[in-house]
Design an enzyme around this catalytic site. Structure first.
Site, mmCIF file in Angstrom:
data_model
loop_
_atom_site.group_PDB
_atom_site.id
_atom_site.type_symbol
_atom_site.label_atom_id
_atom_site.label_comp_id
_atom_site.label_asym_id
_atom_site.label_seq_id
_atom_site.Cartn_x
_atom_site.Cartn_y
_atom_site.Cartn_z
ATOM 1 N N ASP A 39 0.836 -1.208 0.000
ATOM 2 C CA ASP A 39 0.000 0.000 0.000
ATOM 3 C C ASP A 39 0.868 1.254 0.000
ATOM 4 O O ASP A 39 2.028 1.227 0.423
ATOM 5 C CB ASP A 39 -0.976 0.013 1.190
ATOM 6 C CG ASP A 39 -0.293 -0.041 2.543
ATOM 7 O OD1 ASP A 39 0.754 -0.713 2.661
ATOM 8 O OD2 ASP A 39 -0.788 0.592 3.495
ATOM 9 N N GLU A 55 0.029 -0.915 5.982
ATOM 10 C CA GLU A 55 1.087 -0.361 6.830
ATOM 11 C C GLU A 55 0.887 1.136 6.962
ATOM 12 O O GLU A 55 1.088 1.712 8.025
ATOM 13 C CB GLU A 55 2.461 -0.652 6.227
ATOM 14 C CG GLU A 55 3.616 -0.511 7.230
ATOM 15 C CD GLU A 55 4.131 0.916 7.380
ATOM 16 O OE1 GLU A 55 4.790 1.212 8.386
ATOM 17 O OE2 GLU A 55 3.882 1.755 6.495
HETATM 18 ZN ZN LIG Z 1 6.677 2.351 4.284
#
Ligand SMILES: [Zn+2]
Length: 376
Positions: free
Chosen positions: A69, A134
């Site tokens: 992501d 994340e």
């Molecule tokens: Zn990162």
């Protein structure tokens, strides 16, 4: 000529995987990894797609970790080229995720491909732990994968996270730890009343002041070689009704500690209680741990990284624990040695995010050098 690492980085950057959307990136990795004998397991937790890929059944386990992501682009008109149409200008690859961290993932995959070709019967296991959560809230990503692995007794010996750790040149800085973060909301109760009748009130501000003073000046530890001393910062104090003539009924205080590995949350909470109780306060306190610290001071992983970086860049790397939190906080508590090593981080999350094309292959060589030293 476009190297294998550069091509895979370009293919991944072309997928608009804004957190927590993986946008098909992991499918590309699965195709490549299955072809070289990895067993690929997709772990879906709510809207988050995670990948646990492993080659080998035995320990020790070297796991590369990363995220597909990316953060949102910001205003498109400010980008020199479309953030999801990767473009190379003067040896620099531009696109969202170029540095944080699709290039690292590409470098991990190509490093594994070359290593496996040379060592089809390597020792132990190589793994990739890839999440698409994340950059967001990080509740259904690495933390859940680690829980699932722990539940079935699957252990990571060494975790190498591809977060962009480097400062000026790839490999010049490796993160070998991060501070922990713990916050508290403290409510001190008193008795509200008229300021003219002090014997009928119990002023929570007066009660709070000496206690907060003691908390703020307490020496929690002296830090160590890798961490500065633990520090407590009071970030908010709220009390009062707005009127001059009213003693308020309570005071609310928020504070946070960034703590070193010389102390733990239990000790912080106990010590705070001793300090507050000494002042005979009537209070409630609510603690929230937002990240555990980790430190990999030494060991095979640090040694392998230092040697591989020296071999492929000629420089002595610097170990540092600066910066915000990372997914290392979820992996380190299992007992794994954890390091973060990735590209130069000066453009991450910015407009015109980029990475130096020449350094992609260097990063892949460093990763391969680390695998060889640990499992070759
Ligand atoms: Zn990162």
């Amino acid at each position: 000529m476009t190297s294998a690492t550069l091509q895979l980085a370009i293919d991944m950057i072309a997928q608009p995987s804004i957190t927590p959307d993986d946008a098909g990136c992991q499918a590309m990795l699965i195709e490549r990894l299955q072809a070289i004998g990895f067993n690929c397991e997709t772990m879906q937790f709510d809207d988050v797609t995670n990948l646990w890929a492993r080659r080998g059944a035995d320990g020790p386990v070297l796991a590369f970790a990363g995220h597909t992501d990316v953060v949102p682009t910001g205003p498109l008109e400010r980008w020199q080229s479309d953030p999801f149409v990767p473009e190379i200008r003067n040896g620099i690859l531009y696109g969202r995720g170029a540095a944080d961290m699709k290039s690292s993932i590409a470098a991990m995959v190509t490093a594994c491909e070359r290593f496996v070709a040379e060592h089809p019967d390597h020792q132990g296991s190589i793994a990739l732990l890839i999440t698409s959560d994340e950059e967001g809230v990080a509740v259904n990503g690495t933390v859940k994968v680690i829980e699932a692995l722990e539940a079935r007794g699957e252990k990571i010996t060494w975790a190498l996270i591809g977060e962009p750790s480097s400062q000026h040149r790839v490999g010049d800085v490796v993160k070998n730890g991060r501070r922990g973060s713990i916050g508290a909301k403290l409510v001190i109760h008193g008795v509200q009343g008229h300021v003219a009748y002090p014997h009928k009130v119990d002023n929570p501000i007066h009660r709070a002041m000496p206690a907060l003073h003691d908390l703020a000046r307490h020496e929690w530890d002296r830090g160590n070689r890798f961490f500065p001393p633990t520090s407590l910062q009071i970030s908010n104090i709220n009390s009062g009704t707005g009127a001059h003539n009213v003693v308020p009924g309570h005071a609310e205080v928020l504070f946070n500690l960034r703590y070193s590995t010389e102390i733990d949350p239990k000790k912080i909470i106990e010590t705070s209680k001793v300090i507050l109780d000494k002042h005979e306060l009537d209070y409630d306190i609510d603690w929230k741990i937002s990240g555990y610290p980790f430190l990999t001071a030494e060991g095979e992983l640090v040694e392998a990284a230092e040697l591989a970086i020296k071999q492929h860049t000629g420089q002595d790397t610097e170990l540092a624990t600066t910066g915000g939190t990372s997914d290392g906080r979820f992996i380190a508590p299992t007992g794994a040695q954890v390091l973060e090593l990735g590209p130069v981080n000066d453009s991450i999350h910015k407009i015109d995010e980029h990475v130096n094309v020449a350094e992609l292959d260097t990063l892949s060589d460093i990763y391969q050098g680390i695998i060889e030293r640990l499992l070759g």
